[in-house]
Structure formats: C-alpha cells, structure tokens
Design a protein around this motif. Structure first.
Motif, mmCIF file in Angstrom:
data_model
loop_
_atom_site.group_PDB
_atom_site.id
_atom_site.type_symbol
_atom_site.label_atom_id
_atom_site.label_comp_id
_atom_site.label_asym_id
_atom_site.label_seq_id
_atom_site.Cartn_x
_atom_site.Cartn_y
_atom_site.Cartn_z
ATOM 1 N N SER A 297 63.592 102.966 74.594
ATOM 2 C CA SER A 297 64.477 101.836 74.361
ATOM 3 C C SER A 297 63.687 100.663 73.759
ATOM 4 O O SER A 297 63.866 99.512 74.140
ATOM 5 C CB SER A 297 65.109 101.454 75.698
ATOM 6 N N ASN B 209 74.669 93.286 88.958
ATOM 7 C CA ASN B 209 74.802 93.428 87.505
ATOM 8 C C ASN B 209 74.646 94.905 87.184
ATOM 9 O O ASN B 209 73.622 95.511 87.517
ATOM 10 C CB ASN B 209 73.691 92.666 86.764
ATOM 11 N N GLU C 209 77.763 90.934 86.484
ATOM 12 C CA GLU C 209 77.678 91.237 85.041
ATOM 13 C C GLU C 209 78.059 92.692 84.821
ATOM 14 O O GLU C 209 77.608 93.572 85.565
ATOM 15 C CB GLU C 209 76.254 91.078 84.479
ATOM 16 N N TYR D 192 74.933 97.919 84.147
ATOM 17 C CA TYR D 192 75.126 98.317 82.754
ATOM 18 C C TYR D 192 75.164 99.822 82.559
ATOM 19 O O TYR D 192 76.039 100.351 81.899
ATOM 20 C CB TYR D 192 74.039 97.688 81.859
ATOM 21 N N PHE E 232 73.542 99.209 71.466
ATOM 22 C CA PHE E 232 72.191 98.978 71.989
ATOM 23 C C PHE E 232 71.519 100.317 72.320
ATOM 24 O O PHE E 232 70.336 100.371 72.640
ATOM 25 C CB PHE E 232 72.299 98.128 73.279
HETATM 26 C C1 GBH Z 1 71.263 91.389 81.626
HETATM 27 O O1 GBH Z 1 70.095 92.128 81.707
HETATM 28 C C2 GBH Z 1 70.910 89.943 81.564
HETATM 29 O O2 GBH Z 1 71.167 89.302 82.794
HETATM 30 C C3 GBH Z 1 71.582 89.190 80.452
HETATM 31 O O3 GBH Z 1 70.934 87.975 80.229
HETATM 32 C C4 GBH Z 1 71.588 90.055 79.213
HETATM 33 O O4 GBH Z 1 72.033 89.357 78.084
HETATM 34 C C5 GBH Z 1 72.477 91.234 79.491
HETATM 35 O O5 GBH Z 1 72.103 91.902 80.651
HETATM 36 C C6 GBH Z 1 72.526 92.250 78.354
HETATM 37 O O6 GBH Z 1 71.269 92.788 78.118
HETATM 38 O O7 GBH Z 1 67.508 101.553 77.765
HETATM 39 O O8 GBH Z 1 69.472 102.671 78.631
HETATM 40 O O9 GBH Z 1 67.594 102.315 80.100
HETATM 41 C C7 GBH Z 1 70.216 93.493 81.342
HETATM 42 C C8 GBH Z 1 69.545 94.457 82.240
HETATM 43 C C9 GBH Z 1 68.122 96.331 82.158
HETATM 44 C C10 GBH Z 1 70.259 96.531 81.245
HETATM 45 C C11 GBH Z 1 67.615 97.439 81.316
HETATM 46 C C12 GBH Z 1 69.771 97.677 80.397
HETATM 47 C C13 GBH Z 1 68.027 99.373 80.108
HETATM 48 C C14 GBH Z 1 68.999 100.287 79.417
HETATM 49 N N1 GBH Z 1 69.170 95.639 81.511
HETATM 50 N N2 GBH Z 1 68.662 98.356 80.974
HETATM 51 S S1 GBH Z 1 68.350 101.819 78.940
#
Ligand code: GBH
Length: 455
Positions: free
Chosen positions: A312, A294, A366, A296, A335
C-alpha cells in the motif's frame, strides 16, 4: 444527480447519532494564522506527499465554515465531528493562547448550534505543534502534560456548548505511520522504538479525560482505528504473525483504555521508557462514556518476508514480525483498500466478545472510502453495505449508538495529498466550489426515510 434506486435502510432508533467527520489539518487552510505543526514541516520536504501538495489552503474551511455547516445541516445529520488544531489555539504548543484561534472554534460551535447540529470536537488529530515536537514530541512524557493543558484551554472556551468530546484520533496510526514507519509526520522511522509514542498518547488521553471532567464534560470518548486481522493461512507462522499484528492494531490502545493493562508482550517492550506503568495505567483507564471505532477495511497478515516488502505504498522493513498480504476477491476503492462490509460486523462482535461488560457503548467515528467523481455510486454501495453490516451487529446485541461518515468534504489526504477523495461533497480546489455528490443526496434521503419510520 438523483440517487440510484436502492432498498431502504433497515431501521435505526430515533436517538441514533448520525454524523459526518473532518479534521483540522485536512480542511482548515489558513496556515499562516496559526502556529506550525509537524505536518507543515513534513509536507515542506519534497517526496513526503505523493502529489507534492501541502494543506496551507486545503478546503479554506476557516473562511468558508458557514457554507460547510450549511452542508451538514442540509444533509440532515445530527452531529458534526471536527478537530481542534492545537497550534491554532496555542501557536507554541504551550504558553500564549491565540484569541484569534479560539475565536474560530467559538464561532464554528455557535454556527453548528444555530443549525441544530451537535458539535463533536476531536482534540488531537495528528497536528502536534512544531515547538512541542522540537521539545521531544510524543516520545516524551511532557507532551502528554502539555496536551492536557491545551485541552483545558479549549474546554474553558467552548465546553459550555459541546455535548460530546473525542480526545485522540487513531493513536495507532499516528504511532505506526508517523513514528515507526515514517510515512506520516513527524516522519520518524523508529520501528519498535516508537512504542513510547503509544504510551504517551494514552497518558495524554487519560490526563485529557480528567481535564474535561474537571471542566464539567459529561460525554467523553476516543476514536481508535480497528479492523479484523485475518491470517494469510492456517499455518502456525501465519497465525502467530496475525496475532501479533492484531495486538498492535486492535489491542495496544483498547486494552489499556478498557482493561487498564497492556496486552502480553507489550509491557516488556515499554519497560525502559516508562518508569511507573501501573500508575500511568490508572490514568489511562479513566472510565469513558463511549468508545469510538474508525473502520475502513480488514487486514490480511502473514509471516514476515525475508526482504523489505512494498505494501500500500509503504516499504516495510524485513525486521517486522509480520507482513501484510493483499486481500483478493473483493472490490477495491480508488485507494486500493478492499471493500468488505461484513468485516465491520465481525469486528463489532469481536470487540463485544473481548471486552464484554467493560465495553462502553460504541460509536462508529469514521467509515468511508475514496472514489473519484460526482456520480459516486461506489461510495453509496460502500456506505449502504456498511450500514447494513452495522445493523446486523446491533441486532446481535452490540450496543452501537452512532455512525459518522468520513468525510463531509474531499480534503487533504495526508501523504496522498489531494489525490484521494473521501468526501460526500466534491471540492474543486481551484475555485473552492463545493458540489454535493450522488452519495450526499442518497444519504440525505436515506436518513429522511429512516426518520419517517423510526421506532
Ligand atoms: C483515517 O485513517 C484518518 O483518521 C483520517 O484522517 C483519514 O483521512 C482517513 O482515515 C482516510 O484515510 O492498505 O488496505 O491495509 C485511516 C486509517 C489505516 C485506514 C490503514 C487504511 C490501510 C489500508 N487507515 N489502512 S490497506
């Protein structure tokens, strides 16, 4: 809304697995038809969810799954990743099985098969049955055993039609946010005392793999969160802090899973809670057919601050040996997460570098972003950029075989409630009306274009 003009995607092979993802607690609703989970208890307490909402109704998916499956089918993807709610199948977490709960997943899987979409269930996406939590939750070893028993129940019922399984979703986030910092359910703030939660999820994973194999499963993986960790500067203190964070995010789970050992420093921290780590690591390192990532965003980390820092929306206590820093110079999602597609290429190359031949084929389980509005050109740019970044990693030899967008629908975004919208499809929660966004139309035509020219 017509998709904006954009260059066609680079080529992907015909058997590349395209999909969309959701999770049970975030979309299902029908909370009164299942046992309570830690998330029901957590969201009942004022202050835990920013908009004060719960997932009691969410997207009402339990009643509307046919319409949702039709949206997946019409998108033209080959797979749908959903999660099975443990307390919907076993309201007390163990013991009596809910036939009504199992029936729901049975019908969902049938509906997907009829639509020619492969069902890819995740067996745990953070909704531990409250009764299991009250017996000690993931801090205790017994929870790993209860989890594997539940997995066997699910496999016996739907395993004949499930081509691909995911055991856990993001045990790192569940440990960190749920048990170390208390921003997610079950709301524990144990800091490093949360480490047994990591070990017991890993053990639960390994026992679940064995239960799935015993039920005949052929294609088993896990979905872990990963991302490059960038030191705030070249100063040794920043590098050391970033390395430490990298161990927690990128190695705490993948080293035991893929190498059968914990990263340096972690085994000592676990010693008190785990009687026989070597025996457990044999279970944990059961061979996987594929490995889910996953992704992001990358994270920038520096030496710890002297005072508690806000990051955050989370208050980080000063005793942590690292402190996240803002990443500047990149666009932000709604976000506030930075959009850095090239970090996905960097991550995939780093995984290949670290694990070499021990790395199973990868699937992006993801990837997605939160933006408001139906004309979501920013989401199109995000997905387009990340698919090109993924393609670059493939060209460089990383074996990535699939990609799932998070998420099919706008849904209950945990501690954010309904304020963050990750869907390709908009949900009007007052009426439960689903409206495909521009990104849905874009992805559909992009995939159709790929299919027309696929090698
Ligand atoms: C996933 O977790 C989950 O599996 C899912 O359920 C959820 O809905 C989806 O993502 C969206 O959130 O503040 O820039 O450092 C997300 C994992 C970990 C991604 C923490 C963002 C911090 C961003 N997350 N991370 S930041």
């Amino acid at each position: 809304i017509p998709p904006g003009p954009r260059a066609p995607l680079p080529p992907f092979p015909r058997d590349f697995l395209w999909g969309v993802a959701t999770s049970a607690h975030q979309i299902e609703g029908a909370a009164d038809e299942r046992g309570p989970s830690v998330w029901d208890a957590f969201t009942a307490l004022p202050g835990n969810v920013k908009d004060g909402t719960t997932a009691a109704v969410a997207c009402d998916h339990v009643r509307r799954y046919r319409e949702d499956v039709a949206l997946v089918r019409d998108l033209g993807v080959g797979a749908y990743r959903f999660s099975v709610s443990w307390p919907r199948v076993l309201p007390e977490g163990t013991g009596a099985v809910s036939e009504r709960g199992l029936d729901f997943y049975d019908r969902l899987v049938d509906e997907l098969c009829a639509a020619d979409v492969r069902p890819v269930p995740t067996l745990f996406h953070w909704d531990t049955p409250l009764a299991v939590e009250e017996a000690g939750g993931w801090l205790t070893r017994a929870t790993a055993e209860r989890f594997a028993e539940y997995v066997a129940v699910v496999a016996a019922r739907i395993g004949d039609r499930v081509p691909k399984w995911i055991t856990l979703n993001e045990p790192a986030e569940h440990t960190l946010l749920g048990h170390a910092l208390g921003q997610h359910a079950p709301g524990k703030r144990l800091l490093f005392d949360a480490l047994p939660v990591a070990h017991h999820q890993l053990l639960g994973h390994g026992l679940a793999v064995r239960a799935l194999r015993a039920a005949g499963a052929q294609d088993v993986g896990v979905a872990n969160s990963h991302g490059p960790t960038w030191p705030a500067s070249d100063a040794p203190a920043d590098r050391e802090a970033a390395d430490f964070y990298d161990v927690l995010l990128n190695r705490l789970f993948s080293d035991p899973l893929l190498l059968g050992r914990y990263p340096e420093g972690v085994a000592e921290l676990l010693a008190a809670a785990v009687p026989d780590p070597a025996a457990d690591l044999k279970v944990i390192a059961e061979p996987l057919d594929w490995y889910g990532v996953n992704f992001y965003q990358p994270t920038k980390v520096g030496a710890p601050a002297e005072h508690a820092t806000e990051f955050s929306g989370v208050t980080l206590p000063p005793q942590l040996p690292f402190a996240p820093r803002e990443i500047t110079g990149h666009p932000l999602t709604d976000f506030g997460w930075p959009v850095v597609p090239e970090a996905l290429t960097e991550l995939l190359l780093a995984l290949r570098e670290r694990y070499g031949d021990r790395l199973p084929p990868l699937v992006i389980t993801e990837n997605g972003c939160s933006y408001d509005g139906l004309d979501d050109q920013d989401r199109i740019a995000y997905l387009d950029g990340h698919l090109r970044a993924l393609h670059r990693a493939r060209t460089a030899g990383v074996d990535v075989r699939g990609y799932f967008v998070w998420s099919l629908l706008d849904n209950f975004e945990w501690a954010e409630g309904y304020r963050q919208r990750f869907g390709l499809v908009h949900v009007d929660y007052a009426t439960q009306r689903r409206t495909p966004k521009a990104s849905y139309h874009w992805l559909r035509s992009a995939l159709a274009g790929l299919e027309a020219q696929a090698p």
